[in-house]
Design an enzyme around this catalytic site. Structure first.
Site, short mmCIF file in Angstrom:
data_model
loop_
_atom_site.label_atom_id
_atom_site.label_comp_id
_atom_site.label_asym_id
_atom_site.label_seq_id
_atom_site.Cartn_x
_atom_site.Cartn_y
_atom_site.Cartn_z
N SER A 376 0.72 -1.21 0.14
CA SER A 376 0.08 0.02 -0.10
C SER A 376 0.90 1.40 -0.03
O SER A 376 1.77 1.33 -0.66
CB SER A 376 -1.13 -0.42 1.22
OG SER A 376 -2.14 0.81 1.12
N ASP A 492 -8.52 -5.97 -5.34
CA ASP A 492 -8.09 -4.98 -4.56
C ASP A 492 -8.70 -3.69 -5.15
O ASP A 492 -8.43 -3.19 -6.03
CB ASP A 492 -6.52 -4.89 -4.76
CG ASP A 492 -6.08 -3.75 -3.57
OD1 ASP A 492 -6.88 -2.76 -2.84
OD2 ASP A 492 -4.99 -3.68 -3.33
N HIS A 523 -6.57 -6.45 -0.57
CA HIS A 523 -5.30 -5.63 -0.24
C HIS A 523 -4.74 -6.47 0.95
O HIS A 523 -4.49 -6.13 2.08
CB HIS A 523 -5.95 -4.32 0.44
CG HIS A 523 -5.01 -3.25 0.35
ND1 HIS A 523 -4.36 -2.80 -0.60
CD2 HIS A 523 -4.19 -2.53 1.37
CE1 HIS A 523 -3.70 -1.58 -0.56
NE2 HIS A 523 -3.64 -1.33 0.94
#
Lengths: 800, 800
Positions: A376, A492, A523
């Site tokens: 991320s 995601d 994620h």
């Protein structure tokens, strides 16, 4: 249960012998053994060498069955050849598989094939050389609990026992992978402050960046460690509640925008041209810091490498607790606050032992080779750092990283941020300096005005691209020299697949090696799955990129690994993603079956329905896709392909062209591709299948074993990909077009790229709707949209 | 956020000084300081002593605000008194509370009260003595992350730093609690085999019991450790899939039973009178074992004590992997396989260093004092061991333990086991010897026949009490000498509250100390909650019971602590549970409002409804209790009290007397008490509020912080307690009565005991129904039940 193993390096017998000697399974003594059963028994006794008592080891052998009637202790007391069946029966038990459950002693080879384990040796009986080869392969086979057998016994104390007696070399590599031979109970944890060339809080001093180091104790004795660096803006704390005050309300009408005639040069960001303050005067040098730290949450993949001779470095960057500066959400300043750490690790920048004394300290324990990890925001900073070409950065493992912030928070002139998020909210979320009341009291005012400026510049109201966003394209300038391992979830919808697609395509311009792994998660991390040897292949990768081990990883690893959505625990390899291996296929939307028979729909829902959906977003998306009647009927257009005559894979980026009108002078269109057909689809998030069973090292970090398993219930559909567009941004995201009511316009735009396996008999669905209650603003406006289906078409990239 | 602290021992100033010297906050130097600000600054610098650099420590001080404008570094550079506001501002920040979020620098005392933190000192300014007292209290205050401040800094390295310099004594106690001063990176893990006096697998040899020991390295240098022993039948592995084959199908009709005239002596179990085989010959003595082990999952409370000078011992008992014998589900043999370990730890039994060589090994590192911990089956074994009065067992901490197996698997002549469980299934579930294929091949036949015998003897078909069950009343003979800390969830419908109720009442006959904690969870651990200092009070308890520290714990701890169901993060203390503090109140059922207006109901549901409920049990229970119309209307009787004029607490065991008839010659009745009224009730399972933030020791085990938080949505009801009875077991659970169709009988029986806070305005509901789809057999039989409400009554124990 099915195990997929990509990280094994084919190895010659000569090399096998060499490596088994290095890890002490072969010794000056047992290499002379000529009787296969005797050698096998010796291997098995060494396998249990964490137990110093031979009686205990023999008890362990008695617990294993070699055949349906004879245990391994009895079996190996004879002399003669080892049968293939006995070898693999014992091997399967060492791997944790249970007789009469996972396999049968009467036919181990059948289960080996079904479990996806490596091809057994073909010989019916094994001589000593074959025992050696088969044993090597067994140690490099994944066990029932998601670890290579060698890693499992390392966790149980195999190397520790050896180190108590005859020593092994450090670092030690086996089948090209660094081994858990380092002392994790003596790791050194220390803090330094890297002096950046930035002054993002404008206090007239260069921003100092707190850097937390965990390094092997062996570095105090001359060992030089390669470094895994994770730039983690979250690690120093998060301002959940304070940032909530900045949250944006998406329950509001789409506003008409004033048309403009902007070209890219009008919105292009200029690189900042500030002269930084002078560096601090260096008043002395030291080799020791006086500050240590405690790591709370840590990424277990990094911990795994700490047992294997890597150092791990964390730094949170500008604006985080104990560092200077301001958070900016994705500007070059944040990138430079990550590359500054790499420069120090590589000997090209100054760090101090504390914030006060201006005493410099070198990373003398570092060998200068740095690899970045993280997911991320952390992955985004890896990508951003790589694209600068900073010296010393040899590789990045980017999990769900961004390529560009505009398509993260915006799409074709629309805000697409769930939960009221935006760049300003994330800046406040990560501005952990605020948690030090003393520090915050000294910079509160300029911080609040900086945040106000961000709030203004991000143009949350229009959704347009502008200089603010151009300055947050972290892959705009491409000087990448690092080899890149990209990892992304096909489901995601936080960091969407377009981000990895874009990074990957840009990286093709550079003379580097890149690999891609696409999984069926959202994620997620991948390092503790049973069906996929992610940790092992990352070890193979980093042993090559940072230690320089010649393990052929660039060839051993497929270019693209994709987890199949239609079959559980199945990972396939491909040469490319969305390339010439696919053919595009275009259909007029008239060719698809119109499920509800409408080509026009109102975006307005009854108030009670709208309010319910606002609080139950999964109900909304379920009803939107459902073909069994729902309150969303006639608030969208649902088109379905014929049932597929064969399996079909969409590989890449579908595009759509819609001829559409709105009854108002504003409008937005959303589209979704859906996989229709009853199936036990995979769970959306990984399920823990065994707790604390993965051993990252000897008495070191343990981890849970996870998997995406088929759901207990069948579902009729799953959303594959989607896209959104503001009808006033038909040309691009910065030029605002005029929009007249009841006039048809052609909107051509792209879905998020995907790799989706539709099973024979399933149908591809296309849903055309307007407000997306999860992603876009939604004001329940009384707007009717009409699509001229005969002038609209969809183009799908289909794997040949 | 609210913190409840029960484990603090009021301490005199003299003792405070002594203890602060022992943990080195007070030294020969700083005890001479006469200026309060100087002393406070010295304490703060010592607080950060994990950092060797004074500059770093001063940077940490600069990060703390003393007043709204002055930081702690500036503030403490002056001389003079310390203001109360400055002390507690700094104190709150050390505890992790954030200015402008958890408290305000302008009024720290207000937040101290709201957070439930200890009463601040009353003085407006503090002199040196007051600083010392306030500092001591602060170190013994729980922080925002669920730890005492002293434990938090121990986790950060406070003691480790001291140990590197001047040493502290081991063990070390502070406010009556053992401190984390032991070296967890050098723990010794070893295995011995305790020889029991049992031969449960009838192989002619005494059963050897594998025992896993984790002990402080300091025990190798003469230190003698008290022992925490967890008898854990699950730890060596569980046979989930194999035991599923024994699972019972509860979707079947209730069968009529042949009436009998049995008295208790007819079903009383005789104690086994087998003469065990002779003990093994001891062929030698050793002080070292040659076997080690790796612990995968472990109870974090045990790990916490490993850092504090306790040894921790795990043994799984007869029939588990690497031990001998068979699983029996709760017989005396299982109890004796737990007490055998205690006997060895206390010097009264032989253990061997391995299974083969008959070389004996003593627990020379043990000080002979043993405390048991564990939940569920593990807690049951603690209770069972305590009731034997075995020497050396000083205390048990019993979390959700059984008192008796019959009311676990049966209730008033009915099977009440969810998921097809029963004694035979649990025996197979825990028979982990089966996972060693070699071992299993040698005992498979007698094991299968033992299991068949259990299957027969448990009388799953009738649900009656018999010798089989009498032999599984683990509290039948009460020779308890250990002090008991009992812990149970008020919403535990696995091990129901009647189990702890029964243990507790029996223990009253013994001259021991017992304490009780009732929480709002189901089947949970309590050691990582923010609102309740469970770990601290267990430390206080074990430091007293095992180390013999004179900390007054028997008086400091309330007899009964109950977590409130109606208010979050609220724990109250009481003198008793279900005793004379309550008055019983009896109502005729005619006095309550009949919600559906029926006194008769059919147990048969439409087939589709029945099938749906079978697969969606929570839907069934929701619809049963719902007063908003559901398919369960008229398949039960729903009675409601008037809305309560005041808060009301049911404290103890409600009873019911029903005058009821069935239209058939079989019948069962279920009843539930329900709390009606819209409320944000607590989550059913604990929520993780911060990950990995609890530090059990220095670079040692970390834990997640949890809490039962109010649910986001309001619910209308929650089941409080329930009960079930077979109409043929009106007298007791072994005598089978006749049952005639359409004849009224009086059924008098007891609910599971509870402690439930009904808020003013809420209503008490009573649901009368028959088949319980979660607990009892349910065959969707066409049986109508009629209750003569005018001849039926309920009796509630109400807290005065």
């Amino acid at each position: 249960m099915r195990i997929n193993q990509f990280g094994y390096v084919p190895t010659t017998h000569e090399q096998v012998v060499k490596e088994l000697k290095a890890i002490r399974f072969l010794t000056a003594d047992n290499i002379k053994i000529t009787d296969p059963l005797t050698l096998f028994r010796d291997f098995l006794l060494k396998y249990f060498s964490q137990h110093s008592s031979t009686s205990t080891r023999l008890e362990k052998l008695s617990n294993l069955m070699a055949t349906t009637t004879v245990d391994a202790n009895q079996y190996t007391q004879n002399t003669g050849p080892v049968t293939r069946v006995a070898f693999y029966n014992i091997g399967l038990q060492l791997l944790g598989f249970l007789n009469d459950l996972d396999f049968s002693l009467s036919d181990p080879l059948k289960s080996i094939a079904e479990l996806g384990l490596p091809q057994p040796m073909i010989h019916q009986t094994f001589n000593c050389g074959q025992i050696i080869d088969a044993w090597y392969r067994l140690l490099n086979t994944r066990n029932k609990y998601g670890q290579l057998l060698i890693d499992y016994i390392a966790g149980k104390g195999y190397y520790h026992h050896l180190l108590g007696g005859s020593s092994v070399s450090k670092p030690l590599f086996f089948n090209g992978k660094a081994q858990a031979v380092f002392k994790t109970d003596a790791l050194i944890r220390e803090v330094v402050y890297v002096e950046s060339s930035l002054d993002t809080d404008h206090d007239g001093q260069r921003d100092l960046l707190k850097t937390n180091i965990i390094r092997p104790a062996e570095t105090n004795d001359g060992y030089r460690a390669p470094v895994i660096f994770t730039a983690d803006p979250y690690a120093q704390g998060m301002n959940e509640k304070w940032s909530a005050q900045y949250s944006h309300d998406n329950v509001r009408p789409l506003k008409r925008k004033q048309p403009n005639d902007l070209a890219y040069q009008d919105v292009e960001a200029k690189l900042p041209n500030d002269t930084p303050p002078s560096p601090r005067k260096i008043k002395g040098q030291t080799t020791k810091t006086g500050e240590t730290f405690t790591k709370f949450w840590s990424y277990s993949l990094n911990d795994y490498f700490l047992a294997r001779g890597f150092a791990v470095v964390y730094s949170s960057g500008i604006g985080t607790k104990d560092s200077d500066g301001f958070r900016t959400t994705g500007t070059q300043d944040e990138t430079l606050s990550a590359t500054a750490i790499i420069e120090w690790l590589n000997g090209n920048r100054v760090a101090f032992s504390n914030r006060t004394d201006q005493v410099a300290i070198k990373a003398s324990w570092s060998d200068g080779n740095v690899g970045m990890t993280g997911r991320s925001y952390l992955g985004t900073l890896s990508t951003a750092a790589a694209f600068t070409g900073v010296a010393g950065l040899k590789t990045c493992i980017v999990e769900a990283g961004l390529s560009d912030y505009y398509p993260y928070y915006r799409e074709n002139g629309l805000v697409v941020a769930p939960d009221g998020d935006d760049a300003d909210v994330l800046a406040e979320w990560t501005f952990s300096r605020q948690q030090n009341a003393g520090d915050y009291s000294r910079i509160k005012k300029p911080w609040l005005s900086h945040l106000q400026q961000m709030k203004h510049d991000q143009e949350h109201d229009t959704g347009n691209f502008n200089q603010f966003w151009d300055a947050r394209n972290v892959t705009k300038y491409n000087r990448t020299n690092a080899d890149m391992l990209l990892v992304h979830g096909l489901n995601d919808w936080n960091v969407k697949t377009g981000q990895v697609w874009s990074s990957r395509n840009k990286l093709k311009a550079r003379n580097i090696t890149q690999k891609l792994i696409l999984h069926q998660g959202q994620h997620e991390y991948l390092n503790n799955f049973r069906s996929f040897d992610y940790t092992d292949l990352v070890n193979l990768w980093l042993s090559n990129k940072l230690f320089g081990v010649n393990n052929n990883v660039d060839k051993v690893l497929p270019n693209v690994i994709v987890q199949d959505n239609a079959h559980s625990e199945t990972w396939n390899s491909y040469d490319n993603w969305g390339g010439t291996e696919s053919l595009t296929h275009t259909d007029s939307l008239l060719d698809w079956k119109n499920h509800d028979g409408n080509s026009s729909f109102s975006d307005r829902l009854p108030k009670a329905t709208f309010d319910h959906y606002t609080n139950h977003l999964t109900n909304w998306s379920h009803d939107l896709y459902s073909r069994n009647g729902s309150p969303m009927d006639y608030h969208c257009i649902r088109l379905l392909s014929d049932p597929l005559k064969d399996d079909l894979v969409i590989d890449g980026q579908p595009t759509i062209s819609l001829h559409v009108k709105t009854c108002a002078d504003v409008g937005m269109i959303s589209v979704a591709l859906v996989d229709y057909g009853k199936a036990h689809r995979l769970t959306e998030v990984p399920q823990t299948i065994v707790s604390q069973k993965i051993l990252q090292g000897y008495h070191w970090r343990k981890d849970d074993l996870k998997e995406f398993l088929p759901q207990a219930v069948q579902t009729d559909f799953k959303r594959v990909t989607e896209a959104h567009i503001n009808m006033q941004n038909r040309d691009n995201s910065y030029k605002v077009n005029d929009l007249l009511p009841n006039k048809y316009y052609t909107l051509s735009f792209q879905f998020q790229p995907t790799f989706w396996h539709f099973l024979e008999g399933n149908q591809i669905g296309l849903i055309i709707y307007s407000s997306d209650m999860i992603y876009t603003v939604h004001g329940n406006q009384d707007i009717t949209y009409t699509v001229a289906l005969n002038h609209s078409k969809i183009t799908l990239p289909i794997l040949k």
